[in-house]
Scaffold this motif. Structure first.
Motif, PDB file in Angstrom:
ATOM      1  N   UNK A  90      43.714  24.749  -1.694  1.00  0.00           N
ATOM      2  CA  UNK A  90      42.735  24.473  -2.751  1.00  0.00           C
ATOM      3  C   UNK A  90      41.448  25.263  -2.494  1.00  0.00           C
ATOM      4  N   UNK A  91      41.053  25.336  -1.224  1.00  0.00           N
ATOM      5  CA  UNK A  91      39.861  26.087  -0.857  1.00  0.00           C
ATOM      6  C   UNK A  91      40.047  27.571  -1.190  1.00  0.00           C
ATOM      7  N   UNK A  92      41.201  28.119  -0.841  1.00  0.00           N
ATOM      8  CA  UNK A  92      41.476  29.518  -1.142  1.00  0.00           C
ATOM      9  C   UNK A  92      41.520  29.764  -2.649  1.00  0.00           C
ATOM     10  N   UNK A 133      34.167  29.783  -1.110  1.00  0.00           N
ATOM     11  CA  UNK A 133      33.670  29.680   0.260  1.00  0.00           C
ATOM     12  C   UNK A 133      33.337  31.069   0.801  1.00  0.00           C
ATOM     13  N   UNK A 134      32.678  31.103   1.958  1.00  0.00           N
ATOM     14  CA  UNK A 134      32.332  32.363   2.583  1.00  0.00           C
ATOM     15  C   UNK A 134      33.566  33.109   3.061  1.00  0.00           C
ATOM     16  N   UNK A 135      33.448  34.428   3.280  1.00  0.00           N
ATOM     17  CA  UNK A 135      34.618  35.237   3.667  1.00  0.00           C
ATOM     18  C   UNK A 135      35.276  34.788   4.966  1.00  0.00           C
ATOM     19  N   UNK A 136      34.472  34.361   5.950  1.00  0.00           N
ATOM     20  CA  UNK A 136      35.049  33.898   7.215  1.00  0.00           C
ATOM     21  C   UNK A 136      35.860  32.630   7.004  1.00  0.00           C
ATOM     22  N   UNK A 137      35.325  31.703   6.216  1.00  0.00           N
ATOM     23  CA  UNK A 137      36.039  30.457   5.927  1.00  0.00           C
ATOM     24  C   UNK A 137      37.359  30.738   5.217  1.00  0.00           C
ATOM     25  N   UNK A 138      37.343  31.670   4.278  1.00  0.00           N
ATOM     26  CA  UNK A 138      38.556  31.979   3.531  1.00  0.00           C
ATOM     27  C   UNK A 138      39.601  32.653   4.409  1.00  0.00           C
ATOM     28  N   UNK A 139      39.164  33.540   5.291  1.00  0.00           N
ATOM     29  CA  UNK A 139      40.100  34.219   6.179  1.00  0.00           C
ATOM     30  C   UNK A 139      40.714  33.237   7.179  1.00  0.00           C
ATOM     31  N   UNK A 193      31.554  19.529  -3.278  1.00  0.00           N
ATOM     32  CA  UNK A 193      32.954  19.447  -2.863  1.00  0.00           C
ATOM     33  C   UNK A 193      33.343  20.703  -2.088  1.00  0.00           C
ATOM     34  N   UNK A 194      32.885  21.864  -2.551  1.00  0.00           N
ATOM     35  CA  UNK A 194      33.176  23.111  -1.842  1.00  0.00           C
ATOM     36  C   UNK A 194      32.642  23.068  -0.423  1.00  0.00           C
ATOM     37  N   UNK A 195      31.447  22.518  -0.252  1.00  0.00           N
ATOM     38  CA  UNK A 195      30.869  22.400   1.089  1.00  0.00           C
ATOM     39  C   UNK A 195      31.693  21.462   1.953  1.00  0.00           C
ATOM     40  N   UNK A 196      32.147  20.365   1.370  1.00  0.00           N
ATOM     41  CA  UNK A 196      33.017  19.441   2.094  1.00  0.00           C
ATOM     42  C   UNK A 196      34.300  20.134   2.534  1.00  0.00           C
ATOM     43  N   UNK A 197      34.847  20.931   1.629  1.00  0.00           N
ATOM     44  CA  UNK A 197      36.072  21.666   1.941  1.00  0.00           C
ATOM     45  C   UNK A 197      35.843  22.658   3.082  1.00  0.00           C
ATOM     46  N   UNK A 198      34.725  23.349   3.033  1.00  0.00           N
ATOM     47  CA  UNK A 198      34.419  24.305   4.099  1.00  0.00           C
ATOM     48  C   UNK A 198      34.282  23.604   5.445  1.00  0.00           C
TER      49      UNK A 198
END
Length: 372
Positions: free
Chosen positions: A85-87, A92-98, A15-20
């Motif tokens: 939800x992702x945050x 997720x990776x730092x770039x995805x979160x930013x 699910x995390x990968x889907x979100x990313x």
């Protein structure tokens, strides 16, 4: 779809990968201007559009550049809810979160800034101020104000101020005179989409039919109330303006069933077969048959009021509301009153074959009995 995935799958690496992937796609889409200039209200000038209000894309990620009903401003609110939800997961990776943080701020700033303006409804047919849209925007902004405060975000001082503004806009959909939550306020026209009144489902109804109130009945109200419920995370301290078990929501559900149950032949067939339950559609007098004609100039199978059919998604929404109100009754959060009595009696009847309906004239006295 992504919000449903999050609620059903409840986390995990897949699910995390889907979100990313979702976040990455929207970050790319929102980084470019839309090519479209035909957003509602049409005819008001040279036209305008925002990429944040676009809802349709080609499979390569480019914006759909043909005629469509745009902007749809529930979209950026829903997108922001997913990204939050992702945050919140923080996996997720730092770039995805930013990128997600930047896109949430951009989306909610757009939602708040456009909050007083009209937009296209969830059925992609009508311009106005819609309950479904504004209830979703209110929930998203409550979540945004919460995460912004907890994370110490800068430049978002308006987020907590927009929450009560959007709450007020949602409240305006309650019509105390007709006793329902109307889907659309500030509606500019009634030709392509009818007034959605009780009388709109009458046999032979058309644009000239006398409008028997209540009007602006739409299952989108039930779906909006269900979708705008607070969860257990971000924004959970901000209650929905109209919860699914609110007496005003239930009164609206009652009128929706009353306006559509008799209009669909499938209900009569099921009644004759001794089957319990009822099927409903989007709204009384629904004009959309759902039949795509081929070739394009072929004669349509139906034109005008009541071409629409009962729809499983609308019926599932009603079922979800029934379960939500039963759960509230079991917890003691819902009491029978003059406003919701019609719904409660109808809900008990819907669980029975036609031959057994109408026998119960009084409501159960205890919360347990009411829930059952």
């Amino acid at each position: 779809t992504m919000l449903t995935l999050l609620r059903v799958a409840k986390g995990g690496p897949v699910v995390t990968k889907q979100l990313e992937n979702y976040a990455s796609l929207y970050h790319e889409i929102w980084s470019k201007a839309t090519p479209n200039k035909d957003c509602a209200p049409r005819g008001a000038g040279d036209g305008w559009c925002s990429i944040l209000g676009e809802v349709k894309f080609f499979v390569n990620g480019s914006v759909y550049d043909k005629t469509w009903a745009r902007n749809q401003n529930d979209g950026p609110a829903i997108n922001a809810m997913v990204l939050m939800e992702l945050l919140s997961e923080g996996k997720a990776g730092p770039t995805s979160l930013e990128n997600a943080k930047a896109d949430i701020i951009s989306a909610l700033t757009y939602v708040g800034g456009m909050g007083l303006d009209s937009t296209i409804d969830p059925w992609e047919m009508l311009y106005g101020q819609h309950y479904f849209v504004q209830s979703i925007q209110h929930r998203a902004m409550a979540m945004g104000a919460d995460i912004a405060q907890k994370e110490g975000w800068k430049g978002v001082d308006n987020f907590p101020l927009w929450v009560p503004m959007l709450s007020h806009l949602v409240e305006q959909h309650w019509n105390a005179t007709s006793g329902v939550i109307g889907e659309t306020n500030s509606r500019p026209w009634f030709n392509r989409v009818g007034p959605k009144c009780l009388s709109s489902s009458d046999e032979g109804a058309n644009v000239s039919t006398v409008r028997t109130a209540p009007c602006d009945l739409d299952v989108a109200v039930l779906l909006g109330s269900l979708s705008a419920r607070p969860g257990h995370g971000l924004g959970s301290d901000v209650q929905a303006v109209f919860s699914p078990h609110d007496s005003r929501t239930l009164a609206t559900a009652y009128h929706l069933v009353e306006s559509m149950a008799q209009a669909y032949e499938v209900n009569s067939i099921d009644d004759d077969a001794g089957l319990p339950g009822v099927l409903i559609g989007r709204y009384p007098g629904d004009e959309y048959s759902g039949v795509i004609m081929e070739p394009a100039d072929a004669k349509s199978v139906c034109l005008g009021y009541n071409c629409g059919s009962a729809w499983f998604l609308a019926t599932h929404g009603l079922a979800n509301l029934i379960y939500a109100s039963a759960d509230a009754a079991a917890k003691g959060d819902m009491k029978a009153d003059g406003m919701n009595q019609g719904y409660l009696l109808a809900a008990m009847d819907m669980a029975l074959p036609k031959a057994k309906r109408g026998r119960c004239k009084a409501l159960p006295r205890t919360a347990k009995e009411l829930a059952e």
